[in-house]
Scaffold this motif. Structure first.
Motif, mmCIF file in Angstrom:
data_model
loop_
_atom_site.group_PDB
_atom_site.id
_atom_site.type_symbol
_atom_site.label_atom_id
_atom_site.label_comp_id
_atom_site.label_asym_id
_atom_site.label_seq_id
_atom_site.Cartn_x
_atom_site.Cartn_y
_atom_site.Cartn_z
ATOM 1 N N ILE A 63 2.294 55.686 -12.300
ATOM 2 C CA ILE A 63 1.301 55.230 -11.337
ATOM 3 C C ILE A 63 1.782 53.917 -10.746
ATOM 4 C CG2 ILE A 63 -1.010 54.244 -11.091
ATOM 5 C CD1 ILE A 63 -2.079 56.359 -12.879
ATOM 6 N N GLU A 64 1.639 53.792 -9.440
ATOM 7 C CA GLU A 64 2.085 52.577 -8.763
ATOM 8 C C GLU A 64 0.943 52.020 -7.916
ATOM 9 O OE1 GLU A 64 6.029 51.084 -6.241
ATOM 10 O OE2 GLU A 64 6.038 52.923 -7.450
ATOM 11 N N LEU A 65 0.723 50.710 -8.059
ATOM 12 C CA LEU A 65 -0.268 49.993 -7.260
ATOM 13 C C LEU A 65 0.451 48.960 -6.403
ATOM 14 C CD1 LEU A 65 -3.051 49.144 -9.902
ATOM 15 C CD2 LEU A 65 -2.742 51.252 -8.609
ATOM 16 N N THR A 66 -0.137 48.630 -5.275
ATOM 17 C CA THR A 66 0.438 47.588 -4.428
ATOM 18 C C THR A 66 -0.634 46.564 -4.091
ATOM 19 O OG1 THR A 66 -0.051 48.705 -2.331
ATOM 20 C CG2 THR A 66 2.029 49.250 -3.404
ATOM 21 N N THR A 67 -0.186 45.338 -3.859
ATOM 22 C CA THR A 67 -1.095 44.283 -3.437
ATOM 23 C C THR A 67 -0.336 43.312 -2.551
ATOM 24 O OG1 THR A 67 -2.680 42.596 -4.175
ATOM 25 C CG2 THR A 67 -0.642 42.803 -5.431
ATOM 26 N N ALA A 68 -1.065 42.613 -1.707
ATOM 27 C CA ALA A 68 -0.442 41.664 -0.788
ATOM 28 C C ALA A 68 -0.046 40.390 -1.530
ATOM 29 C CB ALA A 68 -1.403 41.331 0.351
ATOM 30 N N ASP A 69 1.005 39.753 -1.049
ATOM 31 C CA ASP A 69 1.485 38.537 -1.681
ATOM 32 C C ASP A 69 0.465 37.414 -1.603
ATOM 33 O OD1 ASP A 69 3.259 36.982 -3.059
ATOM 34 O OD2 ASP A 69 4.469 36.436 -1.332
ATOM 35 N N ASP A 70 -0.387 37.442 -0.579
ATOM 36 C CA ASP A 70 -1.397 36.390 -0.460
ATOM 37 C C ASP A 70 -2.684 36.744 -1.197
ATOM 38 O OD1 ASP A 70 -2.297 38.388 1.180
ATOM 39 O OD2 ASP A 70 -2.360 37.183 3.017
ATOM 40 N N ASP A 71 -2.667 37.842 -1.967
ATOM 41 C CA ASP A 71 -3.818 38.229 -2.777
ATOM 42 C C ASP A 71 -3.421 38.253 -4.257
ATOM 43 O OD1 ASP A 71 -6.108 39.262 -3.884
ATOM 44 O OD2 ASP A 71 -5.830 41.274 -3.093
ATOM 45 N N ARG A 72 -2.497 39.149 -4.613
ATOM 46 C CA ARG A 72 -1.888 39.245 -5.949
ATOM 47 C C ARG A 72 -2.840 39.746 -7.032
ATOM 48 N NH1 ARG A 72 2.147 34.026 -6.772
ATOM 49 N NH2 ARG A 72 2.996 33.954 -4.655
ATOM 50 N N HIS A 73 -4.011 40.216 -6.690
ATOM 51 C CA HIS A 73 -4.972 40.650 -7.699
ATOM 52 C C HIS A 73 -4.944 42.167 -7.858
ATOM 53 C CE1 HIS A 73 -7.269 36.928 -8.556
ATOM 54 N NE2 HIS A 73 -6.785 36.573 -7.376
ATOM 55 N N LEU A 74 -4.856 42.616 -9.118
ATOM 56 C CA LEU A 74 -4.975 44.027 -9.461
ATOM 57 C C LEU A 74 -5.839 44.133 -10.720
ATOM 58 C CD1 LEU A 74 -1.299 45.306 -8.994
ATOM 59 C CD2 LEU A 74 -3.248 45.764 -7.497
ATOM 60 N N PHE A 102 0.566 57.013 -6.138
ATOM 61 C CA PHE A 102 0.193 55.711 -5.589
ATOM 62 C C PHE A 102 -1.330 55.664 -5.526
ATOM 63 C CE2 PHE A 102 4.575 55.733 -4.569
ATOM 64 C CZ PHE A 102 4.958 54.412 -4.388
ATOM 65 N N VAL A 103 -1.928 54.781 -6.330
ATOM 66 C CA VAL A 103 -3.368 54.775 -6.547
ATOM 67 C C VAL A 103 -3.998 53.564 -5.865
ATOM 68 C CG1 VAL A 103 -5.155 54.547 -8.335
ATOM 69 C CG2 VAL A 103 -3.214 56.093 -8.682
ATOM 70 N N ASP A 104 -5.184 53.767 -5.308
ATOM 71 C CA ASP A 104 -5.973 52.670 -4.761
ATOM 72 C C ASP A 104 -6.402 51.773 -5.921
ATOM 73 O OD1 ASP A 104 -7.999 50.991 -3.772
ATOM 74 O OD2 ASP A 104 -8.639 52.485 -2.301
ATOM 75 N N PRO A 105 -6.073 50.483 -5.892
ATOM 76 C CA PRO A 105 -6.437 49.610 -7.024
ATOM 77 C C PRO A 105 -7.918 49.636 -7.366
ATOM 78 C CG PRO A 105 -4.884 48.490 -5.578
ATOM 79 C CD PRO A 105 -5.274 49.758 -4.876
ATOM 80 N N ALA A 106 -8.777 49.841 -6.375
ATOM 81 C CA ALA A 106 -10.214 49.849 -6.634
ATOM 82 C C ALA A 106 -10.625 50.975 -7.567
ATOM 83 C CB ALA A 106 -10.981 49.950 -5.317
ATOM 84 N N HIS A 107 -9.800 52.024 -7.663
ATOM 85 C CA HIS A 107 -10.144 53.184 -8.478
ATOM 86 C C HIS A 107 -9.192 53.368 -9.660
ATOM 87 C CE1 HIS A 107 -12.964 54.079 -5.344
ATOM 88 N NE2 HIS A 107 -12.015 54.282 -4.457
ATOM 89 N N PHE A 133 -10.312 62.694 -5.827
ATOM 90 C CA PHE A 133 -8.870 62.511 -5.919
ATOM 91 C C PHE A 133 -8.315 61.934 -4.622
ATOM 92 C CE2 PHE A 133 -4.506 63.873 -5.347
ATOM 93 C CZ PHE A 133 -3.915 63.559 -6.560
ATOM 94 N N ASP A 134 -8.777 62.449 -3.489
ATOM 95 C CA ASP A 134 -8.247 61.991 -2.198
ATOM 96 C C ASP A 134 -8.563 60.528 -1.941
ATOM 97 O OD1 ASP A 134 -7.175 64.462 -1.681
ATOM 98 O OD2 ASP A 134 -8.888 65.167 -0.503
ATOM 99 N N ASP A 135 -9.687 60.042 -2.452
ATOM 100 C CA ASP A 135 -10.027 58.635 -2.281
ATOM 101 C C ASP A 135 -9.269 57.750 -3.269
ATOM 102 O OD1 ASP A 135 -11.785 59.115 -0.201
ATOM 103 O OD2 ASP A 135 -13.523 59.324 -1.528
ATOM 104 N N ALA A 136 -8.993 58.282 -4.459
ATOM 105 C CA ALA A 136 -8.354 57.470 -5.500
ATOM 106 C C ALA A 136 -6.843 57.405 -5.338
ATOM 107 C CB ALA A 136 -8.698 58.027 -6.876
ATOM 108 N N VAL A 137 -6.233 58.506 -4.904
ATOM 109 C CA VAL A 137 -4.771 58.585 -4.834
ATOM 110 C C VAL A 137 -4.339 58.531 -3.372
ATOM 111 C CG1 VAL A 137 -2.735 59.957 -5.394
ATOM 112 C CG2 VAL A 137 -4.683 59.908 -6.977
ATOM 113 N N LEU A 195 3.902 43.142 -3.431
ATOM 114 C CA LEU A 195 3.976 43.223 -4.883
ATOM 115 C C LEU A 195 3.523 44.593 -5.367
ATOM 116 C CD1 LEU A 195 2.579 39.703 -5.761
ATOM 117 C CD2 LEU A 195 4.930 40.483 -6.081
ATOM 118 N N HIS A 196 4.337 45.219 -6.212
ATOM 119 C CA HIS A 196 4.021 46.519 -6.795
ATOM 120 C C HIS A 196 3.907 46.369 -8.304
ATOM 121 C CE1 HIS A 196 5.522 49.246 -3.297
ATOM 122 N NE2 HIS A 196 5.332 48.015 -2.851
ATOM 123 N N ALA A 197 2.917 47.017 -8.885
ATOM 124 C CA ALA A 197 2.826 47.156 -10.339
ATOM 125 C C ALA A 197 3.036 48.618 -10.683
ATOM 126 C CB ALA A 197 1.467 46.670 -10.848
#
Length: 249
Positions: free
Chosen positions: A165-176, A107-112, A90-94, A147-149
């Motif tokens: 659940i909220e994810l964030t990504t950089a504007d120069d990446d934009r991938h989720l 707020f979740v790590d997009p990788a998980h 949980f601590d790694d994912a959230v 950018l937030h989803a």
């Protein structure tokens, strides 16, 4: 998303990446920007007084347990389900838990993300059967997380409980990651979020525009998108598009 309108026509000060990290860790409300005016007009003619508004913009910081309501149960069950799956803790994912206005946001790590939503759907103590919406928000001042989803989930089995659940990504990446493999109903929602904000959902089976024409340039709900507009005729009078009006020049 309604929060996208917040500060749409406001003058927002820049926030450093370090300040964004502090925002993610602090417990109390965190100032993320500064807003002046109400409508973005700065050349006079405002007799309402709204043009003189000057206030900070605060976001809620991370909450600490106990969270209240059924939120502790959701967090505890999610941590147990992730641990039982053996993929991630949980601590790694959230990244952080936020409780604000009687609503729970993780707020979740997009990788998980896929591990988290699979647990939300399949664990009997959670059983969030429905993804109600996926929407985007653009915060230009959040360097590295512009950018937030935002995902809204509903559990019918467990008395209409809700979690965001909220994810964030950089504007120069934009991938989720796309959650369509877990929640097929998110298909059109992710397409709309791509269409309006330009967030690329990796793994989506057909990430195409859903509101704008296929050849439309840009993503209209981003705050850096040109204001634009078309002239409107009304009872013999013509209203020019917003960016052609005197006070916006």
């Amino acid at each position: 998303m309604t929060s996208d309108a917040q500060g749409e026509n406001a003058a927002l000060s820049g926030v450093t990446e370090h300040e964004v990290e502090e925002h993610r860790e602090q417990d109390g409300p965190v100032q993320i920007a500064h807003r002046t005016g109400m409508f973005g007009s700065s050349l006079g003619g405002d007799t309402t007084g709204y043009g003189g508004l000057d206030r900070p913009i605060f976001f809620p910081g991370a909450a600490t347990p106990p969270y209240g309501s059924y939120f502790d149960e959701i967090v505890d069950h999610l941590g147990r389900a992730l641990g039982a799956a053996g993929e991630v803790s949980f601590d790694d994912a959230v990244r952080r838990v936020v409780v604000d206005r009687d609503e729970l946001t993780l707020f979740v790590d997009p990788a998980h993300m896929l591990s988290v939503v699979t647990a939300l759907r399949d664990d009997p103590a959670l059983r969030f059967e429905m993804c109600m919406s996926v929407s985007g928000v653009h915060y230009p001042q959040e360097t590295g997380a512009e950018l937030h989803a935002v995902y809204e989930f509903l559990s019918i089995t467990n008395g209409s409980r809700r979690v965001r659940i909220e994810l964030t990504t950089a504007d120069d990446d934009r991938h989720l990651p796309s959650i369509e493999p877990v929640y097929p109903s998110a298909n059109w929602h992710e397409r709309e979020t791509w269409d309006m904000f330009g967030i690329i959902f990796d793994g989506h089976p057909a990430l195409t525009r859903i509101l704008m024409p296929d050849d439309w340039p840009g993503h209209p709900q981003r705050k850096d998108y040109p204001l634009g507009g078309i002239p409107v005729e009304y009872k013999g009078a013509t209203v020019p598009p917003p960016d052609d009006r005197r006070s916006y020049r």
